[in-house]
Design a protein around this motif. Structure first.
Motif, mmCIF file in Angstrom:
data_model
loop_
_atom_site.group_PDB
_atom_site.id
_atom_site.type_symbol
_atom_site.label_atom_id
_atom_site.label_comp_id
_atom_site.label_asym_id
_atom_site.label_seq_id
_atom_site.Cartn_x
_atom_site.Cartn_y
_atom_site.Cartn_z
ATOM 1 N N GLN A 42 38.477 -7.097 66.169
ATOM 2 C CA GLN A 42 37.297 -6.282 66.438
ATOM 3 C C GLN A 42 36.488 -6.923 67.564
ATOM 4 O OE1 GLN A 42 35.827 -3.310 64.806
ATOM 5 N NE2 GLN A 42 34.647 -3.494 66.690
ATOM 6 N N ILE A 92 37.448 -11.247 64.628
ATOM 7 C CA ILE A 92 36.553 -10.678 65.634
ATOM 8 C C ILE A 92 36.569 -11.536 66.894
ATOM 9 C CG2 ILE A 92 35.056 -9.606 63.908
ATOM 10 C CD1 ILE A 92 32.980 -11.790 64.460
ATOM 11 N N LEU A 100 29.523 -2.957 68.590
ATOM 12 C CA LEU A 100 30.690 -3.033 67.716
ATOM 13 C C LEU A 100 31.687 -1.990 68.198
ATOM 14 C CD1 LEU A 100 28.726 -3.167 64.352
ATOM 15 C CD2 LEU A 100 29.700 -5.106 65.589
ATOM 16 N N GLY A 101 32.757 -2.435 68.830
ATOM 17 C CA GLY A 101 33.682 -1.489 69.424
ATOM 18 C C GLY A 101 33.022 -0.764 70.572
ATOM 19 N N ASP A 146 31.522 -5.413 57.794
ATOM 20 C CA ASP A 146 32.358 -4.231 57.555
ATOM 21 C C ASP A 146 31.501 -2.977 57.461
ATOM 22 O OD1 ASP A 146 34.517 -5.965 57.441
ATOM 23 O OD2 ASP A 146 34.603 -5.982 55.239
ATOM 24 N N VAL A 165 30.207 -2.001 60.912
ATOM 25 C CA VAL A 165 31.272 -1.370 61.695
ATOM 26 C C VAL A 165 31.484 0.067 61.256
ATOM 27 C CG1 VAL A 165 33.756 -1.405 62.172
ATOM 28 C CG2 VAL A 165 32.442 -3.528 62.275
ATOM 29 N N GLN A 217 31.016 3.691 63.474
ATOM 30 C CA GLN A 217 32.109 4.627 63.734
ATOM 31 C C GLN A 217 31.695 6.080 63.567
ATOM 32 O OE1 GLN A 217 34.883 3.024 60.929
ATOM 33 N NE2 GLN A 217 35.788 1.593 62.385
#
Length: 208
Positions: free
Chosen positions: A3, A32, A159-160, A183, A186, A190
């Motif tokens: 990640q 990560i 994050l991403g 988690d 994240v 999304q």
């Protein structure tokens, strides 16, 4: 799958410091790849009508932020990470926070550079108003603002593909708990229509 995490910080900010220590805990329990990037509360408040006492703190905060920008330009993210841990420990754990006035952190900068084996000449960027390091700092800062807007401070965490201000925490989760909070962050990132969670803080960051 690894990640990707980008973490914008101002070393003077106790909230960014606490969140960064959480991310360092997450590194131990999740796969990560973290890139620490300087931003600046001094840049954020440049030209704004702020209380005089806070303005004097912003004067002091220019110095460390410029140094981090110079290190990011010339040494890369790994050394920024190392320097942030060293300088943040001096500032937040050893009680050197809240300084006021231009040049107030120069001794802290020199000590941190020595601790991580960086050239002492980096300290000269602290007082170089308008110089190359400050130009880079403004560019790094703008990258964060482009992602989250200019009505938030530090930290900014990406994050991403999604970035947020925060998370803001006042105590350090460790081990698997740190991973579980990551988690959850994240998963929220999304969902393209999630923007914020917030409640009033009841305590300051417990940095020591």
């Amino acid at each position: 799958m690894t990640q990707s995490v980008s973490f914008w910080f101002d070393v003077s900010c106790p909230f960014a410091w606490m969140t960064s220590r959480w991310i360092k805990e997450v590194e131990k329990v999740r796969d990560i790849d973290v890139t620490f990037v300087p931003m600046s509360l001094s840049v954020l408040n440049d030209g704004r009508d702020i209380p005089e006492s806070y303005a004097h703190k912003m004067e002091a905060n220019w110095g460390p932020a410029r140094v981090f920008a110079a290190v990011a330009d010339q040494e890369g993210a790994a050394k920024v990470d190392e320097l942030y841990t060293a300088m943040g420990t001096i500032v937040h754990v050893e009680g050197e926070s809240g300084k006021t006035g231009y040049g107030a952190y120069n001794d802290v900068i020199a000590r941190a550079l020595e601790q991580v084996g960086l050239d002492a000449d980096y300290a000269a960027h602290a007082d170089d108003e308008g110089g190359q390091a400050e130009q880079s700092l403004r560019r790094y800062h703008q990258e964060a603002q482009d992602l989250v807007g200019d009505d938030v401070g530090t930290p900014v965490v990406k994050l991403g593909d999604t970035a947020f201000f925060g998370p803001v925490i006042t105590r350090l989760p460790e081990g698997e708990e740190a991973g579980e909070i990551f988690d959850a962050a994240v998963r929220l990132s999304q969902y393209p229509y999630f923007f914020e969670l917030k409640r009033s803080r009841t305590e300051a960051p417990q940095t020591k």
